[in-house]
Motif scaffolding. Sequence first.
Motif, PDB file in Angstrom:
ATOM      1  N   MET A  35       0.827  -1.203   0.000  1.00 18.50           N
ATOM      2  CA  MET A  35       0.000   0.000   0.000  1.00 18.50           C
ATOM      3  C   MET A  35       0.861   1.252   0.000  1.00 18.50           C
ATOM      4  O   MET A  35       0.596   2.210  -0.748  1.00 18.50           O
ATOM      5  CB  MET A  35      -0.915  -0.010   1.233  1.00 18.50           C
ATOM      6  CG  MET A  35      -1.824   1.202   1.359  1.00 18.50           C
ATOM      7  SD  MET A  35      -2.957   1.062   2.757  1.00 18.50           S
ATOM      8  CE  MET A  35      -1.810   0.953   4.148  1.00 18.50           C
ATOM      9  N   ASN A  38       2.623   1.679  -3.409  1.00 16.80           N
ATOM     10  CA  ASN A  38       1.679   2.118  -4.440  1.00 16.80           C
ATOM     11  C   ASN A  38       1.349   3.605  -4.310  1.00 16.80           C
ATOM     12  O   ASN A  38       0.966   4.251  -5.296  1.00 16.80           O
ATOM     13  CB  ASN A  38       0.390   1.305  -4.365  1.00 16.80           C
ATOM     14  CG  ASN A  38       0.579  -0.128  -4.848  1.00 16.80           C
ATOM     15  OD1 ASN A  38       1.539  -0.415  -5.565  1.00 16.80           O
ATOM     16  ND2 ASN A  38      -0.318  -1.021  -4.460  1.00 16.80           N
ATOM     17  N   ALA A  39       1.499   4.125  -3.076  1.00 14.70           N
ATOM     18  CA  ALA A  39       1.253   5.549  -2.851  1.00 14.70           C
ATOM     19  C   ALA A  39       2.519   6.383  -3.060  1.00 14.70           C
ATOM     20  O   ALA A  39       2.524   7.588  -2.784  1.00 14.70           O
ATOM     21  CB  ALA A  39       0.714   5.760  -1.438  1.00 14.70           C
ATOM     22  N   PHE A 184      -3.337   6.913   4.935  1.00 12.24           N
ATOM     23  CA  PHE A 184      -3.832   6.363   3.682  1.00 12.24           C
ATOM     24  C   PHE A 184      -5.350   6.234   3.771  1.00 12.24           C
ATOM     25  O   PHE A 184      -5.903   6.057   4.856  1.00 12.24           O
ATOM     26  CB  PHE A 184      -3.194   4.993   3.390  1.00 12.24           C
ATOM     27  CG  PHE A 184      -1.693   5.009   3.375  1.00 12.24           C
ATOM     28  CD1 PHE A 184      -1.004   5.502   2.281  1.00 12.24           C
ATOM     29  CD2 PHE A 184      -0.965   4.548   4.463  1.00 12.24           C
ATOM     30  CE1 PHE A 184       0.385   5.527   2.265  1.00 12.24           C
ATOM     31  CE2 PHE A 184       0.417   4.564   4.466  1.00 12.24           C
ATOM     32  CZ  PHE A 184       1.100   5.066   3.361  1.00 12.24           C
ATOM     33  N   GLU A 187      -9.859   3.459   0.571  1.00 19.09           N
ATOM     34  CA  GLU A 187      -9.739   2.917  -0.779  1.00 19.09           C
ATOM     35  C   GLU A 187      -8.347   2.352  -1.021  1.00 19.09           C
ATOM     36  O   GLU A 187      -8.180   1.344  -1.725  1.00 19.09           O
ATOM     37  CB  GLU A 187     -10.050   4.005  -1.813  1.00 19.09           C
ATOM     38  CG  GLU A 187     -11.511   4.426  -1.875  1.00 19.09           C
ATOM     39  CD  GLU A 187     -11.932   5.261  -0.677  1.00 19.09           C
ATOM     40  OE1 GLU A 187     -11.035   5.861  -0.015  1.00 19.09           O
ATOM     41  OE2 GLU A 187     -13.147   5.333  -0.385  1.00 19.09           O
ATOM     42  N   ASP A 188      -7.319   2.987  -0.451  1.00 15.99           N
ATOM     43  CA  ASP A 188      -5.947   2.476  -0.593  1.00 15.99           C
ATOM     44  C   ASP A 188      -5.818   1.096   0.046  1.00 15.99           C
ATOM     45  O   ASP A 188      -5.179   0.191  -0.515  1.00 15.99           O
ATOM     46  CB  ASP A 188      -4.945   3.443   0.055  1.00 15.99           C
ATOM     47  CG  ASP A 188      -4.844   4.766  -0.688  1.00 15.99           C
ATOM     48  OD1 ASP A 188      -5.073   4.780  -1.905  1.00 15.99           O
ATOM     49  OD2 ASP A 188      -4.549   5.790  -0.033  1.00 15.99           O
ATOM     50  N   THR A 192      -5.345  -2.598  -1.987  1.00 16.46           N
ATOM     51  CA  THR A 192      -4.210  -3.481  -1.682  1.00 16.46           C
ATOM     52  C   THR A 192      -4.681  -4.917  -1.534  1.00 16.46           C
ATOM     53  O   THR A 192      -4.042  -5.852  -2.031  1.00 16.46           O
ATOM     54  CB  THR A 192      -3.511  -3.015  -0.397  1.00 16.46           C
ATOM     55  OG1 THR A 192      -3.071  -1.663  -0.558  1.00 16.46           O
ATOM     56  CG2 THR A 192      -2.323  -3.904  -0.083  1.00 16.46           C
TER      57      THR A 192
END
Length: 517
Positions: A35, A38-39, A184, A187-188, A192
Amino acid sequence: MTSQTTQNNVNPIKIAVLAMGGQGGGVLADWIVTMAENAGWWAQTTSVPGVAQRTGATIYYLELLPEQAVKEMGRQPALALMPTPGDVDLVIAAELMEGGRAIQRGLVTPDRTTLISSSHRAYAVLEKSAPGNGIVDGNKVIDIGKRAAKRFLCFDLQSLAEQGGSVISASLFGAVAGSGALPFSREDFEATIESGGKGVKASLKAFALAYDVAQNAPETPDAIDTAPPQRAVPDTAKHPRVKALLDDIRQNFAPAAQPMLVAGLQRTMEFQDLAYGKEYLEHMRGIHALDKQYGGEGKNWALTTAAARYVAVAMAYDDVIRVADLKTRASRFNRVRDEVRAKPDQLVYTTEYMHPRLEEICGTMPTFLGERIENSESLKRWLQPLFRKGRFLNSTSLTGFLMLYGLAGMRRFRRTTLRHKIEMQGFQEWLNLILQTAPNDYDLAVEIVNCRRLVKGYSDTHARGQSKYQKLIRAARNLSGQNNAAERLRTLRNAALADEKGSQLDALLEKGDQAFA
């Protein structure tokens, strides 16, 4: 914690995850890393496996750092490999005592740490094997956690995972998201889980359940209700003769003792048969009458309630036949499959370690034959070497299962065995002592009933417990008629339960009256 990261961008978010084998601690750590990456964050995870508890509690340590902070540093960050006491922002514990160990290690501090822990328990070996009640009070961990953490969220994440059809890593992930401890969005987190591609639907359900509970969590966790659930007397039963016994309990015994009487009836019938359960109630009828005659109503029927439990335990003793019965039940095989999380198409083989002594073998024989062997020194010398070593038995193989199943089928002959004769002789002596004591010292009679707690298990465990029990019974006879006899016997019983070998009990008995001065 988020504000701290914002104010000082060069400080990573530091997370410690404490989980036992099979709880998905590694999955949870990987989800958090995925996660963060990805951010656009830098993320690192390491793990330190443990070996002291069960399969060993593992600490997964993570550090997360925003990309902007890395740019400001002008170099790649050097992230730590292990958590440092006093320097952790978020601690996630998959079991209550693991949360307590995190506090003990100094990973939880009141100025910065958010502690998220499941309130359920997975009992340690020492808790299970203690002679008495070795279960640690979880509320002590909760009380300490309230003082040790900046914020403390604690609720049953295991049950939420089971409701969702997933494992606890999914509900832990939901609790982290719901707590707002990481910068986060929901939705994050959900994206994941979806990216993993396995068990997504169940994981998302468990995640959502935990997310909602964490969002509405109180400022401080509630105490755990440790009171055992009260069992009401069922109104119906599949067999009319069983229903008659239940009606007998409801109509002829004190309400305070009825829940334990139902449990005792169930245990004795399961151990042998319906007639044995009826015999149990006849023993209890005599004790209840005695209780009523000597003031039990004013003491909340303490004698009947205690006896309802331990008369059943004494009658449903642990012998080789019962052990074989328990090991061949379908519910046991299903439980093993659930514990190892076996898939429907996977085969699970269970290997039992069996080490019966010659005494256990003789105990399963007809009385005359078992006594003949035990009374013959030459036969014992010839047979003893055959039982010096334990054996491994695959109970899921046809041969192993049939061997245990056949042994369990000997239940119909149990009343003719040497072990049953020995157990019933000791049981009757115990009952007689209770009947003799109650008219003169009600409280001492209750403590004599509770002494039966020492006798449990089989083989060496039974021998040790029986030895300590016999010492307590001799002490009870000597204490009869003395001041504070019940309190003194209770002290001796607690000493007997304090250690496996009974060293504390022996020390008190050696001191005699001086131990109570």
